[in-house]
Write a protein that holds these residues in place. Structure first.
Motif, PDB file in Angstrom:
ATOM      1  N   TRP A  30       0.828  -1.201   0.000  1.00  0.00           N
ATOM      2  CA  TRP A  30       0.000   0.000   0.000  1.00  0.00           C
ATOM      3  C   TRP A  30       0.863   1.252   0.000  1.00  0.00           C
ATOM      4  O   TRP A  30       1.883   1.314   0.695  1.00  0.00           O
ATOM      5  CB  TRP A  30      -0.889  -0.006   1.248  1.00  0.00           C
ATOM      6  N   THR A 186      -2.065  -1.503  -4.108  1.00  0.00           N
ATOM      7  CA  THR A 186      -3.163  -0.543  -4.095  1.00  0.00           C
ATOM      8  C   THR A 186      -2.760   0.761  -3.400  1.00  0.00           C
ATOM      9  O   THR A 186      -1.816   0.786  -2.610  1.00  0.00           O
ATOM     10  CB  THR A 186      -4.404  -1.142  -3.395  1.00  0.00           C
ATOM     11  N   HIS A 187      -3.528   1.827  -3.694  1.00  0.00           N
ATOM     12  CA  HIS A 187      -3.391   3.068  -2.930  1.00  0.00           C
ATOM     13  C   HIS A 187      -4.670   3.328  -2.141  1.00  0.00           C
ATOM     14  O   HIS A 187      -4.797   4.343  -1.466  1.00  0.00           O
ATOM     15  CB  HIS A 187      -3.101   4.254  -3.869  1.00  0.00           C
ATOM     16  N   GLN A 189      -7.288   2.726   0.760  1.00  0.00           N
ATOM     17  CA  GLN A 189      -7.359   2.232   2.133  1.00  0.00           C
ATOM     18  C   GLN A 189      -8.457   1.187   2.314  1.00  0.00           C
ATOM     19  O   GLN A 189      -8.339   0.264   3.114  1.00  0.00           O
ATOM     20  CB  GLN A 189      -7.607   3.409   3.092  1.00  0.00           C
ATOM     21  N   VAL A 192      -7.335  -2.270   1.654  1.00  0.00           N
ATOM     22  CA  VAL A 192      -6.545  -2.754   2.794  1.00  0.00           C
ATOM     23  C   VAL A 192      -7.475  -3.295   3.865  1.00  0.00           C
ATOM     24  O   VAL A 192      -7.275  -4.395   4.398  1.00  0.00           O
ATOM     25  CB  VAL A 192      -5.673  -1.606   3.371  1.00  0.00           C
ATOM     26  N   THR A 201       3.535  -0.887   3.902  1.00  0.00           N
ATOM     27  CA  THR A 201       3.431   0.453   3.338  1.00  0.00           C
ATOM     28  C   THR A 201       4.744   0.796   2.629  1.00  0.00           C
ATOM     29  O   THR A 201       5.823   0.539   3.160  1.00  0.00           O
ATOM     30  CB  THR A 201       3.162   1.485   4.452  1.00  0.00           C
TER      31      THR A 201
END
Length: 208
Positions: A30, A186-187, A189, A192, A201
């Protein structure tokens, strides 16, 4: 275990000594745009060189293998389906490319169509499918050859907001049913929160 992910792009450096991708469940990488996620993804796939890089998975160094021999199932952000082929033809093309026995490929097609609820649009060209339908076909295609690991690059970003949670839950159930270790880049949240078993991260090319 991934080791020695070091690459200098001139204006950007990837600098990761070691990182563990889980043997089961979903490992999330992430970070914001420009943090190095895509570079990591491309190196793992073998699309970019990275001298000294090691990726040990169940006793095999995948980094020493050519891209096809790494036997990874991949879903890119762009999905990359053949638009003129039907959903089923897209899946069977992947099976042939993976040299899956035809009888086994047909059984796998039925199995994945059921799990991913694709029966109603299997015969339709990919070009006319909705975003959510295309995404399901892309995931099924990645799983057709029973890969070692599934790699997902921002797989929900092209979907409308209301479709995303539904898709995340469907993907989570498929991963659990198939018992396939997965790396999700992914970016978002929300990805996640719903999918991550382990979250790493990345910022400015380094793991935080």
């Amino acid at each position: 275990m991934v080791e020695n992910l070091h690459r200098d792009y001139g204006d950007f450096k990837l600098d990761i000594d070691s990182w563990e991708i889980l043997d089961e469940g979903v490992t999330v990488l992430w970070g914001p745009s420009g943090s190095g996620k895509t570079s990591v993804f491309r190196i793992l796939l073998g699309l970019e060189s990275c001298p000294g890089f090691k990726w040990t998975y169940q006793g095999t160094d995948l980094a020493k293998l050519k891209t096809p021999d790494r036997h990874l199932g991949v879903v890119f952000q762009t999905l990359d389906l053949f638009p003129h082929l039907s959903a089923e033809e897209n899946l069977m093309f992947a099976a042939r490319a993976r040299k899956v026995d035809p009888a086994k490929a047909n059984a796998r097609l039925k199995e994945l169509s059921s799990i991913l609820k694709m029966e109603s649009f299997l015969q339709r060209p990919a070009a006319v499918l909705s975003g959510g339908e295309k995404q399901r076909v892309a995931i099924a295609r990645a799983l057709m050859g029973e890969p070692r690991l599934l790699l997902l690059d921002e797989p929900f970003s092209a979907l409308d907001q209301e479709l995303r949670d539904e898709s995340r839950k469907l993907v989570k159930s498929v991963i659990e049913t198939e018992k396939i270790p997965t790396l999700l880049v992914t970016h978002d949240q929300r990805d996640v929160e719903i999918l991550g078993n382990k979250v790493t991260t990345i910022r400015n090319g380094r793991l935080a």
